[in-house]
Design a protein around this motif. Structure first.
Motif, PDB file in Angstrom:
ATOM      1  N   MET A   1      -3.980  -6.850  -5.449  1.00 28.42           N
ATOM      2  CA  MET A   1      -4.927  -7.897  -5.075  1.00 28.42           C
ATOM      3  C   MET A   1      -4.457  -8.715  -3.879  1.00 28.42           C
ATOM      4  O   MET A   1      -5.280  -9.377  -3.220  1.00 28.42           O
ATOM      5  CB  MET A   1      -5.162  -8.827  -6.274  1.00 28.42           C
ATOM      6  N   MET A   2      -3.184  -8.690  -3.582  1.00 26.95           N
ATOM      7  CA  MET A   2      -2.649  -9.544  -2.515  1.00 26.95           C
ATOM      8  C   MET A   2      -3.296  -9.314  -1.156  1.00 26.95           C
ATOM      9  O   MET A   2      -3.602 -10.282  -0.441  1.00 26.95           O
ATOM     10  CB  MET A   2      -1.125  -9.397  -2.450  1.00 26.95           C
TER      11      MET A   2
ATOM     12  N   SER B   1      -9.019  -5.834  12.725  1.00 26.89           N
ATOM     13  CA  SER B   1      -7.633  -6.202  13.039  1.00 26.89           C
ATOM     14  C   SER B   1      -7.105  -7.221  12.029  1.00 26.89           C
ATOM     15  O   SER B   1      -5.938  -7.150  11.623  1.00 26.89           O
ATOM     16  CB  SER B   1      -7.527  -6.753  14.466  1.00 26.89           C
ATOM     17  N   VAL B   2      -7.967  -8.160  11.591  1.00 20.24           N
ATOM     18  CA  VAL B   2      -7.546  -9.120  10.561  1.00 20.24           C
ATOM     19  C   VAL B   2      -7.251  -8.396   9.253  1.00 20.24           C
ATOM     20  O   VAL B   2      -6.300  -8.742   8.536  1.00 20.24           O
ATOM     21  CB  VAL B   2      -8.635 -10.205  10.359  1.00 20.24           C
ATOM     22  N   GLY B   3      -8.045  -7.361   8.932  1.00 24.02           N
ATOM     23  CA  GLY B   3      -7.768  -6.559   7.740  1.00 24.02           C
ATOM     24  C   GLY B   3      -6.404  -5.895   7.802  1.00 24.02           C
ATOM     25  O   GLY B   3      -5.649  -5.889   6.820  1.00 24.02           O
ATOM     26  N   LEU B   4      -6.062  -5.328   8.962  1.00 30.32           N
ATOM     27  CA  LEU B   4      -4.741  -4.718   9.142  1.00 30.32           C
ATOM     28  C   LEU B   4      -3.629  -5.755   8.991  1.00 30.32           C
ATOM     29  O   LEU B   4      -2.633  -5.530   8.294  1.00 30.32           O
ATOM     30  CB  LEU B   4      -4.641  -4.074  10.529  1.00 30.32           C
ATOM     31  N   ILE B   5      -3.805  -6.884   9.669  1.00 29.23           N
ATOM     32  CA  ILE B   5      -2.772  -7.934   9.626  1.00 29.23           C
ATOM     33  C   ILE B   5      -2.578  -8.434   8.207  1.00 29.23           C
ATOM     34  O   ILE B   5      -1.443  -8.585   7.734  1.00 29.23           O
ATOM     35  CB  ILE B   5      -3.159  -9.096  10.563  1.00 29.23           C
ATOM     36  N   SER B   6      -3.688  -8.677   7.503  1.00 28.22           N
ATOM     37  CA  SER B   6      -3.608  -9.217   6.146  1.00 28.22           C
ATOM     38  C   SER B   6      -2.903  -8.261   5.197  1.00 28.22           C
ATOM     39  O   SER B   6      -2.086  -8.679   4.370  1.00 28.22           O
ATOM     40  CB  SER B   6      -5.018  -9.524   5.631  1.00 28.22           C
ATOM     41  N   ALA B   7      -3.216  -6.973   5.311  1.00 28.45           N
ATOM     42  CA  ALA B   7      -2.551  -5.978   4.468  1.00 28.45           C
ATOM     43  C   ALA B   7      -1.053  -5.960   4.742  1.00 28.45           C
ATOM     44  O   ALA B   7      -0.243  -5.912   3.806  1.00 28.45           O
ATOM     45  CB  ALA B   7      -3.160  -4.601   4.713  1.00 28.45           C
TER      46      ALA B   7
END
Length: 331
Positions: A118-119, A244-250
């Motif tokens: 979930m993180m 890009s935010v999805g990549l960074i967040s993961a």
């Protein structure tokens, strides 16, 4: 790409054979091929070193690609997930998740593996919020002002960083220690659940970005010229930024805030292959992968038996590089 992948294999070799328990190449090969399996070698390779190296590869790929997108969309060579505050936004959301929700999940008998899975979602919310605030305050005359973008990013970075520190100080000592190490940027506690939790995010968003890579070439033109080509510029920018935010967040969800990879990788890629993003993006991924695997090896071995967080090692390399780019941009 062949050279970069070969260098990464070299870093992989150094990483998997060296450490507090040294192994020979023959022992590693035998372990992989299941020839005379040894429980001690299995534990060291499959439980400790291999997931850590693969996680470093995935995080390096994600941050390298995200940095290339941010620099392409903003037309600013100094744009970076860490400098712009997106790392800090994602990190603050994950620290809040650690503080408020992880205990609740455990109390209802859900496994810690679900918490890890979930993180990235919480990181995505925080990263998206940070990006939205940055771009909201960076608009001037219906266009993004580059000077405002950097200044706003620094402010957002400081604000979310302070929030993360405040929340972490409210934790019990054991959880605070875990959060502090995580915030410094560390993958030493990597395991296979971390790898599986970010792998779908890296594959999905990297694919979306690469399919849209040609748009980043057009974004280097004036906005009126782009619109004259029939490109829905705002919609495409939002899609690329969300990816890009999805990549960074993961990446932040499993490694903490590792800065400067997203700054250095695209610059090195452009020096190697030019400005066309269909080449820049995969080479940025390869450079990010190499930088992070090698930096983690340095952090693991230079101060052995103690370890230096990989985020600190990358910052030692990245800060002089950032200052060099800053001076170069003035000339």
């Amino acid at each position: 790409m062949i050279i970069l992948i070969s260098l990464t294999f070299g870093a992989f070799y150094l990483h998997i054979t060296n450490g507090s328990f040294d192994m020979t190449v023959l022992e590693v090969i035998k372990t992989f091929l299941r020839i005379d399996p040894n429980e001690k070698f299995d534990l060291v390779i499959f439980d400790f070193r291999l997931p850590r190296i693969i996680l470093a590869i995935l995080v390096g790929i994600g941050l390298g690609i995200a940095g290339a997108v941010l620099q392409g969309v903003t037309k600013n060579g100094l744009a970076d997930p860490g400098i712009l505050g997106i790392n800090a936004g994602a990190g603050a959301a994950i620290v809040i998740f650690m503080f408020f929700f992880q205990i609740t999940l455990k109390s209802v008998s859900m496994s810690s593996n679900l918490s890890i899975m979930m993180m990235p979602f919480f990181g995505f919310v925080g990263g998206t919020l940070a990006a939205a605030l940055i771009f909201l305050f960076s608009f001037k005359n219906q266009r993004i002002d580059m000077q405002r973008l950097i200044l706003t990013g620094i402010a957002i970075n400081s604000g979310f960083g302070a929030l993360s520190m405040y929340i972490s100080l409210k934790m019990n000592p054991q959880d605070f220690e875990m959060a502090a190490v995580w915030m410094a940027g560390s993958i030493y506690s990597a395991n296979w659940i971390y790898v599986w939790s970010i792998l779908p995010w890296i594959i999905l968003f990297s694919f979306i970005i690469y399919r849209k890579a040609y748009l980043l070439d057009y974004f280097q033109l004036e906005e009126d010229s782009i619109k004259s080509l029939g490109i829905a510029i705002e919609r495409e920018k939002k899609l690329l930024l969300l990816a890009s935010v999805g990549l960074i967040s993961a990446c932040v969800s499993v490694s903490g805030s590792i800065g400067f990879i997203g700054l250095m990788a695209p610059h090195i890629a452009r020096q190697l292959v030019g400005i066309h993003h269909r080449y820049v993006i995969p080479v940025s991924a390869a450079v990010g992968m190499l930088l992070l695997v090698f930096s983690d090896f340095i952090g693991k071995t230079v101060f052995a038996p103690s370890e230096l967080a990989v985020g600190v090692v990358v910052s030692i390399i990245g800060i002089p590089y950032f200052l060099f780019l800053l001076v170069k941009s003035k000339n």
